[in-house]
Design a protein around this motif. Structure first.
Motif, short mmCIF file in Angstrom:
data_model
loop_
_atom_site.label_atom_id
_atom_site.label_comp_id
_atom_site.label_asym_id
_atom_site.label_seq_id
_atom_site.Cartn_x
_atom_site.Cartn_y
_atom_site.Cartn_z
N PHE A 1 -1.35 2.34 -6.29
CA PHE A 1 -1.23 1.02 -5.65
C PHE A 1 -0.72 -0.07 -6.59
CE2 PHE A 1 -5.28 1.01 -7.70
CZ PHE A 1 -5.49 -0.28 -8.09
N LEU A 2 -0.53 0.28 -7.91
CA LEU A 2 -0.02 -0.72 -8.83
C LEU A 2 1.46 -0.48 -9.15
CD1 LEU A 2 -3.02 -1.13 -11.28
CD2 LEU A 2 -2.28 -2.66 -9.49
N SER A 3 2.14 0.19 -8.27
CA SER A 3 3.57 0.39 -8.47
C SER A 3 4.31 -0.91 -8.16
CB SER A 3 4.07 1.52 -7.57
OG SER A 3 3.86 1.17 -6.22
N PRO A 4 5.48 -1.13 -8.78
CA PRO A 4 6.21 -2.38 -8.54
C PRO A 4 6.58 -2.59 -7.09
CG PRO A 4 7.08 -1.23 -10.47
CD PRO A 4 6.12 -0.29 -9.82
N LYS A 5 6.76 -1.53 -6.31
CA LYS A 5 7.15 -1.69 -4.93
C LYS A 5 6.01 -2.21 -4.05
CE LYS A 5 10.68 1.91 -5.05
NZ LYS A 5 11.14 3.18 -4.44
N SER A 6 4.78 -1.88 -4.42
CA SER A 6 3.66 -2.22 -3.54
C SER A 6 2.95 -3.49 -3.94
CB SER A 6 2.64 -1.07 -3.51
OG SER A 6 2.11 -0.88 -4.82
N ILE A 7 3.13 -3.92 -5.23
CA ILE A 7 2.41 -5.11 -5.68
C ILE A 7 2.94 -6.34 -4.95
CG2 ILE A 7 1.97 -6.62 -7.65
CD1 ILE A 7 2.03 -4.17 -9.41
N GLY A 8 2.06 -7.04 -4.29
CA GLY A 8 2.43 -8.27 -3.60
C GLY A 8 3.21 -8.06 -2.33
N ASN A 9 3.44 -6.81 -1.96
CA ASN A 9 4.19 -6.57 -0.73
C ASN A 9 3.21 -6.43 0.43
OD1 ASN A 9 6.02 -5.92 1.21
ND2 ASN A 9 6.54 -3.89 0.39
N ARG A 10 2.97 -7.52 1.13
CA ARG A 10 1.99 -7.50 2.21
C ARG A 10 2.56 -6.88 3.49
NH1 ARG A 10 -0.76 -13.50 1.55
NH2 ARG A 10 -1.33 -13.26 -0.65
N ASN A 11 3.83 -6.67 3.52
CA ASN A 11 4.43 -6.07 4.71
C ASN A 11 4.39 -4.55 4.68
OD1 ASN A 11 5.10 -8.60 5.77
ND2 ASN A 11 6.99 -8.67 4.56
N SER A 12 3.98 -3.98 3.55
CA SER A 12 3.89 -2.52 3.48
C SER A 12 2.80 -2.03 4.41
CB SER A 12 3.61 -2.07 2.04
OG SER A 12 2.38 -2.62 1.60
N LYS A 13 2.90 -0.78 4.84
CA LYS A 13 1.96 -0.24 5.81
C LYS A 13 0.55 -0.18 5.24
CE LYS A 13 5.35 2.52 8.32
NZ LYS A 13 5.72 3.88 8.79
N LYS A 14 0.44 0.12 3.96
CA LYS A 14 -0.86 0.19 3.32
C LYS A 14 -0.90 -0.77 2.15
CE LYS A 14 -2.01 4.96 4.56
NZ LYS A 14 -2.41 6.29 4.05
N ASP A 15 -1.84 -1.72 2.20
CA ASP A 15 -1.96 -2.64 1.08
C ASP A 15 -2.86 -2.06 0.01
OD1 ASP A 15 -4.41 -2.81 2.20
OD2 ASP A 15 -4.17 -4.85 2.97
N LYS A 16 -3.16 -2.88 -1.00
CA LYS A 16 -3.93 -2.39 -2.13
C LYS A 16 -5.34 -2.00 -1.75
CE LYS A 16 -2.77 -6.22 -4.13
NZ LYS A 16 -2.69 -7.33 -5.09
N ILE A 17 -5.97 -2.75 -0.85
CA ILE A 17 -7.34 -2.43 -0.42
C ILE A 17 -7.39 -1.08 0.27
CG2 ILE A 17 -9.15 -3.10 1.20
CD1 ILE A 17 -9.29 -4.68 -1.31
N ASP A 18 -6.41 -0.81 1.13
CA ASP A 18 -6.37 0.48 1.82
C ASP A 18 -6.26 1.63 0.84
OD1 ASP A 18 -6.61 -0.43 4.43
OD2 ASP A 18 -4.50 -0.96 4.53
N LYS A 19 -5.41 1.49 -0.17
CA LYS A 19 -5.21 2.58 -1.12
C LYS A 19 -6.43 2.78 -2.01
CE LYS A 19 -0.21 2.13 -1.09
NZ LYS A 19 1.03 1.90 -1.87
N ILE A 20 -7.13 1.70 -2.33
CA ILE A 20 -8.37 1.84 -3.10
C ILE A 20 -9.41 2.57 -2.26
CG2 ILE A 20 -10.32 0.55 -4.03
CD1 ILE A 20 -8.43 -1.46 -5.12
N ASN A 21 -9.57 2.17 -1.01
CA ASN A 21 -10.57 2.80 -0.15
C ASN A 21 -10.28 4.28 0.06
OD1 ASN A 21 -11.70 0.27 0.08
ND2 ASN A 21 -10.89 -0.12 2.13
N GLU A 22 -9.02 4.64 0.20
CA GLU A 22 -8.67 6.02 0.53
C GLU A 22 -8.60 6.93 -0.69
OE1 GLU A 22 -5.05 5.97 2.68
OE2 GLU A 22 -5.83 4.76 4.34
N CYS A 23 -8.21 6.40 -1.86
CA CYS A 23 -7.91 7.27 -3.00
C CYS A 23 -8.78 7.06 -4.22
CB CYS A 23 -6.43 7.06 -3.42
SG CYS A 23 -5.26 7.30 -2.08
#
Length: 542
Positions: free
Chosen positions: A98-120
């Motif tokens: 979840f700390l990849s450059p593509k996902s950081i700050g990208n709120r339009n992505s299907k899974k945000d940082k909270i989702d990835k923490i909860n799942e992985c």
């Protein structure tokens, strides 16, 4: 006329609202920056000493660092679970997910940082993403911990409750010689687990709600879907939602707000501390109300004849249980009528007393300065005071006070000539009979005083009028739409198998009338076997 006006205003109405309707709580979003979230949390908890905020510095292989905080109440969470399954994975796991450059700050992505923490990342059983800040605060107060991330408008509610609670012990009120020895305690989830162990049915429903503006007490409505009547469930929820108070500390608070006749001597809501009793009531189509912080569960509807039933009746033979249940009914009437009948006979109807017994009573009353009504009133008052002292004193000396105090005071009163020996015998019989039916002990105490006053004032006529009034009152009560006197009035012969005596279990094939109308048949066991089955069994064994 004045009293009628007052009671008409105080009379309970099912449509009455007990308070002003609660205003809808405005939802507040989770702050994006953790500094703002921490500030709001500390303002809400007023810098409480047990409120803890744990700062975390998350970093992965990409070198990008992420700030996070975990908020919880010290003493209400499991520290081992918090350390091993939450904090340790967050600090030491790979965060490239979840700390990849593509996902950081990208709120339009299907899974945000909270989702990835909860799942992985998180290794706990129950994790939920939340956008409402108020719900996050409620979760902290209920013993969960909440994870806030920098640059995220969502948080993660992580279940890690671990506060101290009383162990599952033997029942202290619904005592029986045979049967399960487990009782409910003050923890809501423990109580639902005890019930689930006995009713392993997917239709067993636990419907949660929160009551109390200041205490936010968790309430659980439990019933079996397909057995409990929908109108009963709807009525229970309707009355509970109308409660608008600051605090709910015990199930007794709920009981006063939702019962049909709050000014009646009898309670129209049942209570139990045994999981097996609650399970049996739910299987008849009733609804249970479990309150967090109380070991006593409310059951509705409640019928008068349930007070004379004991769980042990269904675990022992039908002959003995039938005799004992008849003794309970006899003890109830003996406890409420004996003092009043004694006063009525000695004061108004001496001709009904056998001559030899009358001479004995007169001899014992010689020199006593009080009449029979004053004697019984005085000694009943002493007995009730001793009973209250024994209940509220420490357990080690409570029984000593009630037993020794009663013996010493009774013997001293007789020797001093304040009361006669027959009065002590009457009080002893009355007290023992009252303890036979403990579930309505408070009602018995009030009725005993009422019939004593009627017998002392009007003799047998007063007692007869009192019995008629008691019968009319009981038959006029309702419990959530069901007659309190059922199945006696109105008489339902099919339900009389479990009233004065208990019929064999294989004879009670149907559930009580008007309950569980969607599934009336309780059992269909062919016992005892008919002739054809006996013949087949004989051929099998040959």
């Amino acid at each position: 006329m004045f009293l009628e006006y007052v009671f008409s205003k105080l009379k309970y109405n099912k449509n009455t609202k007990w308070g002003k309707p609660e205003q809808e709580t405005q939802t507040a979003s989770v702050p994006v920056h953790i500094d703002d979230a921490e500030k709001l949390l500390k303002e809400r908890f007023l810098h409480s000493g047990d409120f803890v905020v744990r700062h975390l510095n998350l970093s992965g292989k990409t070198g990008k660092k992420e700030q996070a905080i975990i908020a919880y109440m010290d003493g209400m969470v499991r520290q081992d679970l918090l350390a091993e399954s939450i904090i340790k994975p967050l600090i030491h796991s790979s965060y490239d997910l979840f700390l990849s450059p593509k996902s950081i700050g990208n709120r339009n992505s299907k899974k945000d940082k909270i989702d990835k923490i909860n799942e992985c990342i998180l290794a706990t059983g129950e994790v939920k993403k939340e956008e409402d800040f108020e719900k996050a605060v409620d979760a902290i107060l209920n013993g969960d911990c909440v994870l806030f991330l920098e640059d995220s408008d969502k948080c993660s509610i992580i279940a890690c409750k671990g506060y101290e609670k009383r162990a599952v012990e033997q029942p202290s009120f619904d005592v029986s010689m045979r049967g399960p020895r487990e009782s409910f305690n003050e923890n809501l989830r423990t109580n639902t687990t005890l019930l689930r162990r006995r009713v392993k049915n997917s239709n067993l429903v636990f419907d949660n709600m929160v009551i109390g503006r200041k205490t936010s007490t968790n309430i659980c409505i439990t019933y079996i879907n397909g057995l409990a009547e929908p109108k009963l469930i709807k009525e229970v929820k309707k009355r509970l939602k109308k409660i608008n108070v600051d605090m709910i500390l015990e199930s007794g608070y709920i009981q006063e707000y939702i019962e049909d006749s709050p000014f009646s001597i009898f309670s129209t809501i049942g209570t139990t501390e045994r999981p097996d009793v609650l399970a049996a009531k739910l299987m008849e189509g009733r609804v249970g109300i479990i309150v967090d912080g109380s070991p006593f569960v409310l059951t509705v509807p409640f019928l008068f004849m349930e007070a004379f039933q004991n769980p042990e009746d269904y675990y022992i033979g039908i002959m003995y249980s039938g005799v004992v249940r008849f003794f309970r009914y006899f003890a109830f009437f003996l406890s409420i009528l004996l003092p009043g009948i004694y006063v009525a006979l000695t004061s108004f109807h001496q001709e009904l007393i056998p001559t030899s017994l009358l001479f004995t009573i007169a001899a014992s009353a010689e020199g006593v300065p009080f009449g029979s009504f004053a004697e019984l009133s005085l000694f009943l008052l002493v007995f009730d005071l001793l009973k209250e002292a024994g209940i509220h004193m420490p357990k080690n000396i409570g029984q000593t006070i009630s037993i020794v105090g009663g013996l010493v005071l009774g013997e001293a009163a007789i020797q001093a000539g304040l009361i006669g020996a027959p009065v002590v015998i009457i009080i002893a019989f009355t007290a023992v009979s009252g303890f036979v039916v403990p579930s309505i002990g408070n009602e018995i105490t009030l009725l005993r005083w009422i019939f004593l006053f009627l017998g002392g004032s009007f003799g047998g006529f007063g007692i007869a009028v009192g019995l008629i009034g008691l019968t009319v009152h009981i038959t006029g009560l309702e419990s959530f739409g069901y007659s309190f006197a059922s199945p006696f009035m109105p008489c339902r012969p099919q339900d009389l198998k479990d009233t004065f005596v208990r019929a064999p279990l294989w004879m009670m094939r149907r559930r009580p009338y008007a309950m569980a109308t969607q599934d009336k048949v309780r059992e269909n066991t062919p016992i005892p076997p008919d002739g054809e089955e006996k013949k087949n069994e004989e051929q099998y064994y040959e």
